[in-house]
Design an enzyme around this catalytic site. Structure first.
Site, PDB file in Angstrom:
ATOM      1  CB  SER A   1      83.667  14.732  -6.225  1.00  0.00           C
ATOM      2  OG  SER A   1      84.378  13.724  -5.586  1.00  0.00           O
TER       3      SER A   1
ATOM      4  CG  HIS B   1      86.607  17.437  -8.498  1.00  0.00           C
ATOM      5  ND1 HIS B   1      87.323  18.866  -8.044  1.00  0.00           N
ATOM      6  CD2 HIS B   1      86.573  16.253  -6.802  1.00  0.00           C
ATOM      7  CE1 HIS B   1      87.786  18.846  -7.096  1.00  0.00           C
ATOM      8  NE2 HIS B   1      87.805  17.725  -6.397  1.00  0.00           N
TER       9      HIS B   1
ATOM     10  CG  HIS C   1      90.624  18.794  -4.283  1.00  0.00           C
ATOM     11  ND1 HIS C   1      89.098  18.873  -3.715  1.00  0.00           N
ATOM     12  CD2 HIS C   1      91.545  18.870  -3.559  1.00  0.00           C
ATOM     13  CE1 HIS C   1      89.190  19.439  -2.339  1.00  0.00           C
ATOM     14  NE2 HIS C   1      90.757  20.153  -2.480  1.00  0.00           N
TER      15      HIS C   1
ATOM     16  CG  MET D   1      91.245  17.781   0.074  1.00  0.00           C
ATOM     17  SD  MET D   1      90.009  16.779   0.225  1.00  0.00           S
ATOM     18  CE  MET D   1      90.028  16.069  -1.421  1.00  0.00           C
TER      19      MET D   1
ATOM     20  CG  MET E   1      88.389  23.477   0.311  1.00  0.00           C
ATOM     21  SD  MET E   1      87.476  21.254  -1.065  1.00  0.00           S
ATOM     22  CE  MET E   1      87.144  21.001   0.164  1.00  0.00           C
TER      23      MET E   1
ATOM     24  N   GLY F   1      87.806  15.981   3.177  1.00  0.00           N
ATOM     25  CA  GLY F   1      87.715  14.978   3.802  1.00  0.00           C
ATOM     26  C   GLY F   1      87.058  13.278   3.844  1.00  0.00           C
ATOM     27  CG  PHE F   2      84.914  12.732   5.727  1.00  0.00           C
ATOM     28  CD1 PHE F   2      85.355  11.165   5.596  1.00  0.00           C
ATOM     29  CD2 PHE F   2      84.890  13.393   6.449  1.00  0.00           C
ATOM     30  CE1 PHE F   2      85.688  10.386   6.611  1.00  0.00           C
ATOM     31  CE2 PHE F   2      85.545  12.790   7.305  1.00  0.00           C
ATOM     32  CZ  PHE F   2      86.585  11.163   7.085  1.00  0.00           C
TER      33      PHE F   2
ATOM     34  N   GLY G   1      79.354  13.904   0.787  1.00  0.00           N
ATOM     35  CA  GLY G   1      77.953  13.224   1.678  1.00  0.00           C
ATOM     36  C   GLY G   1      77.767  14.422   2.727  1.00  0.00           C
TER      37      GLY G   1
ATOM     38  CG  ASP H   1      85.734  19.904  -3.871  1.00  0.00           C
ATOM     39  OD1 ASP H   1      83.818  18.910  -3.497  1.00  0.00           O
ATOM     40  OD2 ASP H   1      86.553  19.043  -3.721  1.00  0.00           O
ATOM     41  N   GLY H   2      81.757  20.752  -2.536  1.00  0.00           N
ATOM     42  CA  GLY H   2      81.554  20.560  -1.047  1.00  0.00           C
ATOM     43  C   GLY H   2      79.751  20.552  -0.832  1.00  0.00           C
ATOM     44  N   GLY H   3      79.133  19.532  -0.513  1.00  0.00           N
ATOM     45  CA  GLY H   3      77.541  19.642  -0.161  1.00  0.00           C
ATOM     46  C   GLY H   3      76.679  20.720  -1.114  1.00  0.00           C
TER      47      GLY H   3
END
Ligand code: DX5
Ligand code: ZN
Length: 215
Positions: free
Chosen positions: A7, A32, A65, A67, A136, A141-142, A144, A174-176
């Protein structure tokens, strides 16, 4: 086999082109691209001009993506900018089906996404129409953030559903994602793993080497 989709939200925008080339040299095939509107999510990232600009230099598959609230308003512009796939949020659309049709009508791939608090069953009516479901694993939104483990149950659910209905959509998380949880995610049957921080923090070459060992 799973694929990694870095990303660019976590990239250094001062040298974005150079970092994308580095990804290409390290066998990345999917980029991404996180677009945030400050309405659907609290933060604002970037939009079409950035995609147009990197499209000129890169032949990677652009996994955009959105959002964005009511993304149907912007589909044509993102396709023109160079998106190969557009993923919309089920929570952000008044008419999900019309939005999917709009994307497919433009001749590109379509993904549908659910936030951590949205039940995965909400995607069931659309599975025949989409190329991908994006789960998700953090609140959008963020970058990290820490992965919310319960969201991984949605992957197992979708793998079964896909098998049972003989469908072919890809499953993306997606995420973490980090080097510690990557192998577990891959073992669940995820097709595309998005990673921002885990790819861009420190050395891209070193990070990609470790990621490739697991994938
Ligand atoms: C979150 C974005 C993610 C994010 C991932 O709203 O959709 O793609 O950039 O970043 P990391 O991998 O750092 O959690
Ligand atoms: Zn994303």
């Amino acid at each position: 086999m799973s694929q990694i989709a870095p990303s660019i939200l976590a990239a250094d925008f001062n040298c974005l082109g150079k970092q994308i080339r580095e990804l290409e040299e390290n066998d990345v095939k999917i980029l991404h691209v996180d677009v945030m509107d400050g309405m659907f999510v609290p933060s604002i990232s970037f939009g079409m001009p950035v995609i147009t600009s990197i499209r000129k230099e890169s032949r990677l598959f652009f996994d955009v993506h959105l959002m964005v609230q009511e993304p149907i308003r912007y589909i044509e512009e993102f396709v023109k900018a160079g998106a190969d796939s557009i993923t919309i949020h089920i929570e952000a659309c008044k008419d999900v089906e019309a939005t999917i049709h709009k994307i497919k009508e433009m001749g590109i791939q379509c993904g549908i996404s659910v936030n951590p608090e949205t039940a995965v069953e909400k995607v069931l009516p659309y599975l025949e129409m989409v190329n991908m479901v994006l789960i998700m694993s953090v609140h959008p939104g963020f970058g990290g953030q820490k992965l919310i483990p319960e969201t991984l149950d949605k992957v197992t659910y979708l793998v079964k559903e896909r098998e049972g209905r003989n469908l072919e959509f890809r499953i993306e998380i997606d995420g973490g994602v980090n080097q510690g949880n990557l192998s577990r995610i891959v073992s669940l049957g995820v097709d595309v793993v998005v990673a921002g921080t885990a790819v861009f923090r420190g050395s891209i070459v070193e990070n990609m080497k470790k990621i490739k060992e697991v994938m």
